[in-house]
Design an enzyme around this catalytic site. Sequence first.
Site, short mmCIF file in Angstrom:
data_model
loop_
_atom_site.label_atom_id
_atom_site.label_comp_id
_atom_site.label_asym_id
_atom_site.label_seq_id
_atom_site.Cartn_x
_atom_site.Cartn_y
_atom_site.Cartn_z
N LYS A 82 -11.48 1.48 11.29
CA LYS A 82 -10.30 1.54 12.15
C LYS A 82 -9.13 2.17 11.41
O LYS A 82 -8.61 1.60 10.45
CB LYS A 82 -9.90 0.12 12.60
CG LYS A 82 -8.89 0.14 13.73
CD LYS A 82 -8.05 -1.10 13.83
CE LYS A 82 -6.96 -1.17 12.81
NZ LYS A 82 -5.99 -0.06 12.83
N GLU A 95 -6.47 -3.51 -1.07
CA GLU A 95 -5.74 -2.52 -1.86
C GLU A 95 -4.37 -2.40 -1.22
O GLU A 95 -4.24 -1.87 -0.11
CB GLU A 95 -6.46 -1.17 -1.86
CG GLU A 95 -7.83 -1.17 -2.54
CD GLU A 95 -7.76 -1.42 -4.04
OE1 GLU A 95 -6.67 -1.39 -4.63
OE2 GLU A 95 -8.84 -1.66 -4.63
N CYS A 112 0.42 5.04 -2.74
CA CYS A 112 0.52 3.68 -3.29
C CYS A 112 0.80 3.73 -4.78
O CYS A 112 1.52 2.91 -5.32
CB CYS A 112 -0.74 2.89 -2.97
SG CYS A 112 -2.24 3.71 -3.51
N GLU A 169 9.24 -1.36 -2.43
CA GLU A 169 8.41 -0.16 -2.44
C GLU A 169 9.03 0.83 -1.46
O GLU A 169 9.02 0.59 -0.24
CB GLU A 169 6.98 -0.51 -1.99
CG GLU A 169 6.07 0.70 -2.02
CD GLU A 169 4.68 0.45 -1.43
OE1 GLU A 169 4.55 -0.33 -0.48
OE2 GLU A 169 3.72 1.06 -1.93
P1 NAD Z 1 -0.05 -1.41 7.20
O1 NAD Z 1 -0.32 -2.64 6.42
O2 NAD Z 1 1.06 -1.40 8.15
O3 NAD Z 1 -1.33 -0.94 8.01
C1 NAD Z 1 -2.59 -0.72 7.40
C2 NAD Z 1 -3.68 -0.91 8.44
O4 NAD Z 1 -3.73 -2.29 8.81
C3 NAD Z 1 -3.51 -0.14 9.73
O5 NAD Z 1 -4.76 0.36 10.12
C4 NAD Z 1 -3.02 -1.21 10.69
O6 NAD Z 1 -3.30 -0.92 12.05
C5 NAD Z 1 -3.82 -2.40 10.23
N1 NAD Z 1 -3.29 -3.71 10.63
C6 NAD Z 1 -2.08 -4.02 11.14
N2 NAD Z 1 -2.00 -5.37 11.36
C7 NAD Z 1 -3.18 -5.89 10.97
C8 NAD Z 1 -3.70 -7.22 10.92
N3 NAD Z 1 -2.98 -8.28 11.30
N4 NAD Z 1 -4.94 -7.40 10.44
C9 NAD Z 1 -5.68 -6.35 10.01
N5 NAD Z 1 -5.24 -5.07 10.04
C10 NAD Z 1 -4.00 -4.85 10.50
O7 NAD Z 1 0.11 -0.28 6.06
P2 NAD Z 1 0.61 1.21 6.27
O8 NAD Z 1 2.07 1.12 6.53
O9 NAD Z 1 -0.29 1.93 7.21
O10 NAD Z 1 0.35 1.86 4.81
C11 NAD Z 1 1.27 1.89 3.80
C12 NAD Z 1 1.00 0.82 2.77
O11 NAD Z 1 -0.33 0.97 2.28
C13 NAD Z 1 1.89 0.92 1.55
O12 NAD Z 1 2.33 -0.37 1.17
C14 NAD Z 1 0.96 1.49 0.47
O13 NAD Z 1 1.34 1.20 -0.85
C15 NAD Z 1 -0.32 0.87 0.85
N6 NAD Z 1 -1.45 1.63 0.28
C16 NAD Z 1 -2.16 1.06 -0.72
C17 NAD Z 1 -3.21 1.75 -1.32
C18 NAD Z 1 -4.00 1.14 -2.41
O14 NAD Z 1 -5.10 1.64 -2.66
N7 NAD Z 1 -3.56 0.09 -3.07
C19 NAD Z 1 -3.53 3.04 -0.87
C20 NAD Z 1 -2.79 3.59 0.16
C21 NAD Z 1 -1.75 2.86 0.73
#
Ligand code: NAD
Length: 468
Positions: free
Chosen positions: A168, A241, A275, A371
């Site tokens: 997803k 992650e 990230c 962040e």
């Molecule tokens: P987000 O947490 O808003 O969303 C990530 C995913 O989770 C999306 O697909 C979203 O639809 C889904 N989601 C939303 N609510 C959910 C729930 N209750 N349960 C399960 N899934 C749910 O993150 P974002 O804003 O899309 O991405 C940015 C963040 O991701 C930043 O904090 C970045 O640092 C982090 N990131 C981390 C890594 C890593 O490898 N550590 C890599 C890339 C991005």
Amino acid sequence: MSEFKQLIGGKLVDGAREMDVVNPATGKPFAKCPVADEAQLNEAVAAAKAAFPAWAARSQDERAEMIVKLADALAEQTADLSRLLTSEQGKPLDQAGIELMICGYTLKAFAGMRIEPRTIQENEKSKVYEIRKPLGVVAAITPWNFPLMMAVHKLGPALLAGNTVVLKPAATTPLTTLKFGEICQKIFPAGVVNVICDQNDLGDKLTGHPDVDKISFTGSTATGKKVMEAASRAVKRVTLELGGNDAAIVLDDVDPVETAQKIFQAVMANAGQVCLAVKRAYVPAAMYDVFCDELARLAGLAVVDEGTQQGAQIGPVQNKMQYEKLKGLLESAKLEGKIIAGGNAVDRDGYFIEPTIVRDVDDSARIVREEQFGPVLPVLRYEEIEDVLARANDSDYGLGGSVWGTDIERATKIAERVQSGTVWVNQHMGLAPNIPFRGAKQSGMGTELGQEGLNEFTQATVVNVKLG
Ligand code: NAD
């Protein structure tokens, strides 16, 4: 009707409804995307569950062969997929091409790995060994900064290990993932890979689904906490992650201009939405002015433009929410420090933020503690190495970090004291499929990539045999 389809049980299907996908370079919708309802989510999980036994029964070699085919098919479609990625995500075309290339070699690297039994003890009285089996249905949930690369980090190992997947993507970047699903449909047996989209409303249903056995999640720390809570109800296996606030610690024996140039690259890639980007730089007082001036010069020269434009170096940030968040952070930064480059949104359509350097700021500032996830860098001054280590480590995050020094032995010793899952010396952000990647503290749990990352998609069983 959208030209994009979800993949459920081997069929390309419309959603229960559709939504607009916005091009962040214009702020305007440019495509329609299918959106699943809960019934379709259930169908996808059921298809993955049904496909699991036969998929798990295939040999690793057979599964690896299909993963290689997926990598080759991605390579064939790089041009189209890169353009689509730029349209939905915003990154410059060359960076989109690099993301596609990384997907290809990461898939091939996983196809080359194997899960083997491990002997723990063997003597005349007993033989103890460990085998690893696939877990079942994996929910793979990805963010919007690297939609395809994050999908591949999960699918490569999950599939090689013999699991089936429901993938997803984030609601603002679903399209390349749907095209990826179309490619998977031609290669894998029905139900092995399923791709569904949501409007940020199905994540909890997927993680809480009783037939999902493992959750592989990449996203923000705030959402990661919800995922962990959902997983706890059935003690599901979970890999998280999450966010980061990586510090770069510059030592007093470097060339400040050269190091500023390298750090600048590690801040601004993907408009800072990485990230593992450098999100804070700590610089010795003696070279602070020179260092800041060079960063400001580079920020002034950087070409901020639509990703499809030749020469664009920094594209828009990916979505309106992130854009508004960054504008708020920049307003705070104006009160917290001195802005020496950028500081504002660009006066044009779309979600463009000027590359921004903030100096004379202290550790308590929002722009330092939070962040940012944008083309923004606060630069902090330090005098003593013990003091800077304590300050760099004083964060709830612990994803990556870096130490920059000419005396590599000294820099490495200092690096070992950085509290993070990865720490680099004289570089930042280097990842490779064979090198395990993980977050410390609230940056995550579990490991992605490498043999350890592959093992996370398995259940280990110890077989303890009494001989004689
Ligand atoms: P987000 O947490 O808003 O969303 C990530 C995913 O989770 C999306 O697909 C979203 O639809 C889904 N989601 C939303 N609510 C959910 C729930 N209750 N349960 C399960 N899934 C749910 O993150 P974002 O804003 O899309 O991405 C940015 C963040 O991701 C930043 O904090 C970045 O640092 C982090 N990131 C981390 C890594 C890593 O490898 N550590 C890599 C890339 C991005």
